[in-house]
Design a protein around this motif. Structure first.
Motif, mmCIF file in Angstrom:
data_model
loop_
_atom_site.group_PDB
_atom_site.id
_atom_site.type_symbol
_atom_site.label_atom_id
_atom_site.label_comp_id
_atom_site.label_asym_id
_atom_site.label_seq_id
_atom_site.Cartn_x
_atom_site.Cartn_y
_atom_site.Cartn_z
ATOM 1 N N GLN A 428 -30.102 56.443 -16.353
ATOM 2 C CA GLN A 428 -30.221 57.749 -16.038
ATOM 3 C C GLN A 428 -31.877 58.043 -16.173
ATOM 4 O OE1 GLN A 428 -27.465 59.032 -18.942
ATOM 5 N NE2 GLN A 428 -25.517 59.292 -17.259
ATOM 6 N N ALA A 429 -32.489 57.502 -17.423
ATOM 7 C CA ALA A 429 -33.778 57.747 -17.472
ATOM 8 C C ALA A 429 -34.640 57.190 -16.341
ATOM 9 C CB ALA A 429 -34.176 57.133 -18.924
ATOM 10 N N ALA A 430 -34.085 56.218 -15.785
ATOM 11 C CA ALA A 430 -35.003 55.565 -14.691
ATOM 12 C C ALA A 430 -34.910 56.278 -13.255
ATOM 13 C CB ALA A 430 -34.369 54.340 -14.415
ATOM 14 N N ALA A 431 -33.650 57.091 -13.357
ATOM 15 C CA ALA A 431 -33.357 58.073 -12.215
ATOM 16 C C ALA A 431 -34.323 59.312 -12.078
ATOM 17 C CB ALA A 431 -32.012 58.365 -11.966
ATOM 18 N N VAL A 432 -34.274 59.635 -13.482
ATOM 19 C CA VAL A 432 -35.096 60.849 -13.781
ATOM 20 C C VAL A 432 -36.632 60.638 -13.450
ATOM 21 C CG1 VAL A 432 -35.922 62.786 -15.363
ATOM 22 C CG2 VAL A 432 -33.729 62.141 -15.276
ATOM 23 N N VAL A 433 -37.213 59.429 -13.797
ATOM 24 C CA VAL A 433 -38.365 59.059 -13.904
ATOM 25 C C VAL A 433 -38.798 58.870 -12.525
ATOM 26 C CG1 VAL A 433 -39.967 57.142 -14.209
ATOM 27 C CG2 VAL A 433 -38.611 57.850 -16.055
ATOM 28 N N ALA A 434 -38.012 58.450 -11.688
ATOM 29 C CA ALA A 434 -38.445 57.956 -10.239
ATOM 30 C C ALA A 434 -38.448 59.492 -9.407
ATOM 31 C CB ALA A 434 -37.390 57.345 -9.352
ATOM 32 N N ASP A 435 -37.318 60.324 -9.851
ATOM 33 C CA ASP A 435 -37.563 61.749 -9.353
ATOM 34 C C ASP A 435 -38.646 62.629 -9.537
ATOM 35 O OD1 ASP A 435 -36.081 63.888 -7.737
ATOM 36 O OD2 ASP A 435 -36.012 64.885 -9.780
ATOM 37 N N LEU A 436 -39.293 62.388 -10.917
ATOM 38 C CA LEU A 436 -40.256 63.399 -11.233
ATOM 39 C C LEU A 436 -41.537 62.645 -10.519
ATOM 40 C CD1 LEU A 436 -39.731 63.717 -15.018
ATOM 41 C CD2 LEU A 436 -39.643 65.587 -13.148
ATOM 42 N N ALA A 437 -41.636 61.209 -10.358
ATOM 43 C CA ALA A 437 -42.785 60.484 -9.928
ATOM 44 C C ALA A 437 -42.910 61.043 -8.454
ATOM 45 C CB ALA A 437 -42.683 58.933 -10.258
ATOM 46 N N ALA A 438 -41.753 61.022 -7.583
ATOM 47 C CA ALA A 438 -41.672 61.379 -6.375
ATOM 48 C C ALA A 438 -42.256 62.634 -5.999
ATOM 49 C CB ALA A 438 -40.487 61.214 -5.697
ATOM 50 N N HIS A 439 -42.056 63.503 -7.113
ATOM 51 C CA HIS A 439 -42.498 64.949 -7.087
ATOM 52 C C HIS A 439 -44.049 65.063 -7.440
ATOM 53 C CE1 HIS A 439 -38.401 65.773 -6.513
ATOM 54 N NE2 HIS A 439 -38.815 66.965 -5.844
ATOM 55 N N GLY A 440 -44.800 64.017 -7.725
ATOM 56 C CA GLY A 440 -46.055 64.141 -8.020
ATOM 57 C C GLY A 440 -46.676 64.235 -9.504
#
Length: 673
Positions: A428-440
């Protein structure tokens, strides 16, 4: 008496006296039956106008230089010996007028430098022994308090330590809109107070001021020779002797000495010799007025060839001041209940309180702004290079950093990194990290005793003019804009999508940026590198053109950068490249004008119809046309940029950080509920 002596030493005195003698000779020739006195006056006119030319020709010869003055001298003396007194007088008179006009217009092209020197302050008002004392500006000592009142010039570089006011900084940055100055703000010598009262602590005086550095740089730049100018010098060194030989051969073949002397006059390469320097002086002067310092003609010509611009992200495309954007809480377990967002932020801020990483301070500042208690320092901190920080807080091991840091904590607690990576919380943390990084954003996982409890993210504000800068660079002929950054790939990509960057190279150390610039050069590109000068120094030095932004407060940048943009304004970069291209185009126009004029006159001489006087007149007119053409560069230019801000540019995703917004842009209480 002194005024008469001043006039006689002026640039127009020789032309005026010679012209008067020519008019007198013509009048006497009409009125008198005997033309002797008319001939005497014509010879006198030729002597007055020709003497400075002969003197200069002799000086050049002693220095082993065969120049234009020698051609005119030979032609004029030959005309006198042949009895063509009118031709001798006309040639020398027109040459004197052309020389005077040339000096006058060249002085105008150097007007930017003259204006800079004119704004240099002469006096300063300082506080000494509790009294206001007016002293010469160059005698102010570093650290003294200088007073600047409404309407007066700032006499030193310094820091505002009292009062408020508005200052016109056009002489430094090229911007005419006054800038408000408060405590701690920097001010520059030569700027003008337009309101208020300022107390300034002097930090730079005399030759150590930004204005003095600019004047020194412009002087050197305007005198430096571009490669094309150096070629023209070499060309003239061979061309002038060749014309003398050609004239001798022509005279011997035709047995027409007058024709040979006329060839000497019309083949003078005056317009050709001046075509390059006058454009360079005008272009560099225009740049100085606009707050763009170009190191010299060589760099001006190279800048016109730029087809790739490499930019750093942090501090160039972004403001360089990261702030907290997100606090995301993760679901808990029976053994570790979920935390609130304030609790996650408190843990992160207390752990980062012991960190020197630049992303630590925004987290601490955000927690303080929310009123959270983060005053208690951690019992122990352990920075983990490249991963984050581990701190001991109230008996718990708190980790704040990337996903790899969690595995490190797990291993410290006796678990394997494989066990950590396989847990639902990690996924779950990895998914949040990926999503936030994709938003800059730059995400950081917050873990307590190996269990991820949340994710905090920070982002740097994108400069509002960054997309327009990229569009203008493309309009200026730059084929590719490349981002070179040490940030992670998803964050860099997100910023690039918003700005319109053509190519992204992320995760680079300073050596990696250097390698990237070198690779672009090997591919045949002329590369300009824009950066903040510290971690970008190797790449800036290697690039064909190194650009320093916001150089007004950095003496080193003014002296060392190939192009120094005095104001921290991204739009100055495309303006500098556009100016370089216009200057080089102007140089080429001048070369065509000069060569066409000489070719046309030569045809006229060989086929008849062009006399020595007419040839000199057309020659001098061509010189003036070249100078006037170069002076067009001195005019302020308002460029209408035509582009569609949304064309071919991916739209920003929902939730993308916007300049001026405070956290949280997006706030998730729980993930997985």
């Amino acid at each position: 008496m002194s005024s008469a002596r001043t006039w006689l030493g002026g640039r127009w005195a020789v032309s005026a006296i010679s012209g008067t003698l020519i008019v007198a000779a013509l009048v006497v020739g009409r009125l008198a039956a005997d033309s002797v006195w008319g001939d005497v006056l014509m010879i006198a006119a030729a002597v007055v106008a020709g003497t400075p030319v002969v003197i200069q020709a002799w000086r050049s010869l002693t220095a082993k230089v065969i120049g234009i003055d020698l051609l005119v001298s030979v032609a004029a003396i030959g005309a006198v010996l042949l009895g063509n007194y009118w031709e001798a007088a006309a040639v020398t008179f027109l040459f004197a007028i052309g020389h005077a006009l040339e000096n006058a217009t060249l002085t105008r092209t150097r007007s930017a430098l003259a204006e800079l020197i004119a704004v240099a302050p002469d006096v300063a008002t300082v506080m000494r022994d509790g009294r206001q004392v007016e002293v010469p500006a160059h005698t102010v000592a570093t650290g003294e308090t200088v007073l600047v009142k409404n309407g007066t010039k700032v006499p030193v570089d310094g820091i505002v330590i009292g009062g408020t006011g508005a200052v016109d900084e056009a002489s430094i940055t090229g911007e005419s809109i006054p800038v408000e100055k408060l405590d701690g703000d920097q001010v520059f010598a030569g700027t003008i107070s337009t309101g208020g009262f300022l107390q300034i602590e002097a930090t730079g005086v005399g030759a150590d001021t930004t204005l003095a550095r600019i004047i020194h740089r412009v002087e050197e730049a305007q005198d430096a020779k571009a490669p094309t100018a150096q070629f023209m010098d070499r060309f003239s060194a061979w061309y002038t002797p060749a014309i003398i030989v050609l004239a001798i051969v022509l005279g011997a073949i035709t047995r027409n000495v007058t024709l040979a002397l006329t060839l000497l006059v019309i083949a003078c390469p005056g317009a050709l010799v001046i075509s390059i320097p006058v454009s360079i002086v005008a272009g560099i002067g225009r740049g100085a007025k606009d707050g763009i310092l170009i190191k010299g003609g060589e760099y001006l010509e190279t800048s016109a060839k730029i087809d790739v611009v490499a930019v750093d992200k942090t501090g160039t495309l972004t403001e360089g001041r990261p702030y907290l954007t997100d606090v995301v809480t993760l679901p808990g377990t029976a053994d570790a209940p979920a935390l609130t967002d304030d609790e996650v932020l408190t843990l992160a801020a207390r752990a980062e309180a012991g960190s020197e990483h630049p992303l630590a301070q925004p987290i601490v500042d955000a927690a303080v702004e929310r009123g959270l208690d983060v005053h208690d320092l951690p019992e122990h901190t352990q920075p983990v290079p490249g991963k984050g920080i581990i701190a001991t807080i109230d008996g718990h091991r708190i980790a704040v950093g990337n996903l790899a840091l969690g595995a490190t904590v797990a291993e410290h607690n006796g678990a394997s990194s494989r066990d950590w990576a396989g847990t639902p919380a990690h996924e779950q943390a990895a998914a949040v990290v990926a999503d936030l990084a994709a938003h800059g954003r730059t995400p950081m996982v917050v873990a307590r005793d190996s269990h991820p409890v949340g994710v905090v993210a920070v982002a740097d504000r994108l400069r509002s003019d960054a997309p327009e800068m990229v569009a203008r660079l493309h309009d200026s002929g730059v084929s590719k804009v490349v981002m070179l950054t040490g940030d992670i790939e998803p964050v860099a990509r997100a910023v690039a999508d918003q700005v319109g960057i053509d190519e992204v190279r992320a995760g680079l150390l300073p050596e990696g940026k250097l390698d990237a610039v070198t690779a672009l050069q090997r591919a045949g590109h002329t590369v300009a590198m824009v950066g903040d000068g510290v971690n970008d120094a190797p790449a800036l030095a290697t690039a064909d053109i190194g650009v320093a932004m916001g150089a007004a407060g950095t003496g080193v940048a003014i002296e060392t950068a190939d192009i120094a943009l005095m104001k921290d304004d991204l739009l100055k970069l495309p303006a500098a490249i556009s100016l370089a291209k216009r200057t080089v185009a102007n140089m080429r126009q001048n070369i065509v004008i000069a060569l066409f004029t000489v070719g046309l006159l030569m045809v006229g001489v060989l086929f008849g119809g062009v006399t020595m006087a007419i040839g000199m007149l057309v020659h001098e007119l061509s010189v003036l046309v070249v100078i006037v053409n170069a002076m067009r560069l001195m005019r302020p230019r308002r460029i209408a940029w035509h582009h569609d801000d949304n064309a071919d540019r991916p739209a920003a995703r929902p939730g993308t950080a916007r300049p001026g917004r405070r956290f949280p842009l997006r706030h998730v209480q729980h993930v997985g509920d």
